[in-house]
Scaffold this active site. Sequence first.
Site, short mmCIF file in Angstrom:
data_model
loop_
_atom_site.label_atom_id
_atom_site.label_comp_id
_atom_site.label_asym_id
_atom_site.label_seq_id
_atom_site.Cartn_x
_atom_site.Cartn_y
_atom_site.Cartn_z
CE LYS A 197 -4.04 -2.02 -0.24
NZ LYS A 197 -4.07 -3.37 0.24
C1 LIG Z 1 -5.39 -4.21 0.73
C2 LIG Z 1 -6.86 -4.02 0.76
C3 LIG Z 1 -7.65 -4.38 1.86
C4 LIG Z 1 -7.14 -5.20 3.00
O1 LIG Z 1 -6.04 -4.69 3.63
P1 LIG Z 1 -5.01 -5.68 4.39
O2 LIG Z 1 -4.23 -4.71 5.22
O3 LIG Z 1 -4.17 -6.33 3.33
O4 LIG Z 1 -5.79 -6.63 5.20
C5 LIG Z 1 -8.99 -4.05 1.84
N1 LIG Z 1 -9.54 -3.44 0.79
C6 LIG Z 1 -8.83 -3.10 -0.30
C7 LIG Z 1 -9.50 -2.39 -1.42
C8 LIG Z 1 -7.47 -3.40 -0.37
O5 LIG Z 1 -6.77 -3.10 -1.46
#
Ligand SMILES: *Cc1c(COP(=O)(O)O)cnc(C)c1O
Length: 400
Positions: free
Chosen positions: A186
């Site tokens: 992210k």
């Molecule tokens: C990455 C992501 C999540 C989940 O996040 P994690 O920290 O990996 O559990 C939820 N929604 C979207 C759209 C994502 O890209």
Amino acid sequence: MAGAELIGKEEIKEIMDVLETGVLMRGDFFKERKGALKVPQFEKDFARYCGAKFALGVTSGSAALKVALTALDVGPGDEVIVPAFTFIATWEAVLEVGAIPVMGDIDGSLNLDPDDMERRITPFTKAVVPVHMLGAPARIDRIIEVAGKHNLLVLEDNAQACGGHFRGKKLGTFGDMGIFSFDYYKTMTTAEGGMVVTDRQDLYERADWYHDHGHDHNPDVGRALEGRTILGFNYRMNELQGALGLAQLRKLDYIIAEQRKNKEAVRGMLKSIKGIGFRNVPDPEGDTATFLAFNLTDEETTARFQKALGDNGVNTVCFKKNLWHYLPNWEHFLAQSTANSRKYPFRDPSYRGKVSYDRSAIPQAEDILGRTLVMGISVKMPEERLAAIQEGIQKAAKIL
Ligand SMILES: *Cc1c(COP(=O)(O)O)cnc(C)c1O
């Protein structure tokens, strides 16, 4: 890969602060901490950055979704509208709280289409979860308007557009609650981690209680003596994550600025090619530019162009074929293969509605995603890399 590209001495310094105290968890041990309170500080700084009243750090973006839906009292018998194009976690979180996810179509922004969303509302609809995919905003103003008209709760899944905004207001702060992910892919990362934001104290308190076994976090007594009103679970963020978050948050605006420059450069290379169009970004100024999405006239040409680009060293993703981000490709979801053997909540007797997940019901996603190619944009894209992309694009364009 954004924040992950920039892990350096700032992160090391923050982490060392924590290791030197030896206190790795949030809460308690206040004497031993010598003032290092990384998670609470990260929450405070993050809330201020977003312009939200409250922020709560949790173990992941997925946990943040579950904590927020729980605080919103979404549960068995409820329907929640979720876009068909999102990471699967958005859907899993709805099932985790015992509610039924309802498939919403997307529009040219690649995000939930507010008009389609309105058509999916039934007497069972309790909430809607718009997702700001691939770094850029949904038509969030209109989504909020439609939700308000029908008295629906809004939880913004802003896992992918941290730091983005729509007309100056930060994404994640439009709905009743918003969530963020700091997993390794992210925009900013704490290895694993997430955040819940809200302006409503009652929702913040419920989220805070739930994410830590019901603890009311009374500062005047020790953890063992804290009171509780509701049962909860453990989704606590730890101090090492909080430390990383502090260092990464300070880099977030730089990350976005660099990505925006690089995205503009790549966009410029594609702009003059006949037949290529771009994703409709509702507020281009609010784009965090983690990805560049462009489209062609039909699916067949798109597949051929993607192959030509790949042959020339330029990698792209066609999300219609992606295994983790597009509902029609989730065979385990479609088979209702829940982790429990009872297919709960799909077979929940308290649920009175009826849903279908047939891909024919999302014609816009089927059309747009089949013609869209997505390129990852990095913080660091040196001249040589940009030149190589330019050359690859020029060579590939010969097949068009
Ligand atoms: C990455 C992501 C999540 C989940 O996040 P994690 O920290 O990996 O559990 C939820 N929604 C979207 C759209 C994502 O890209």
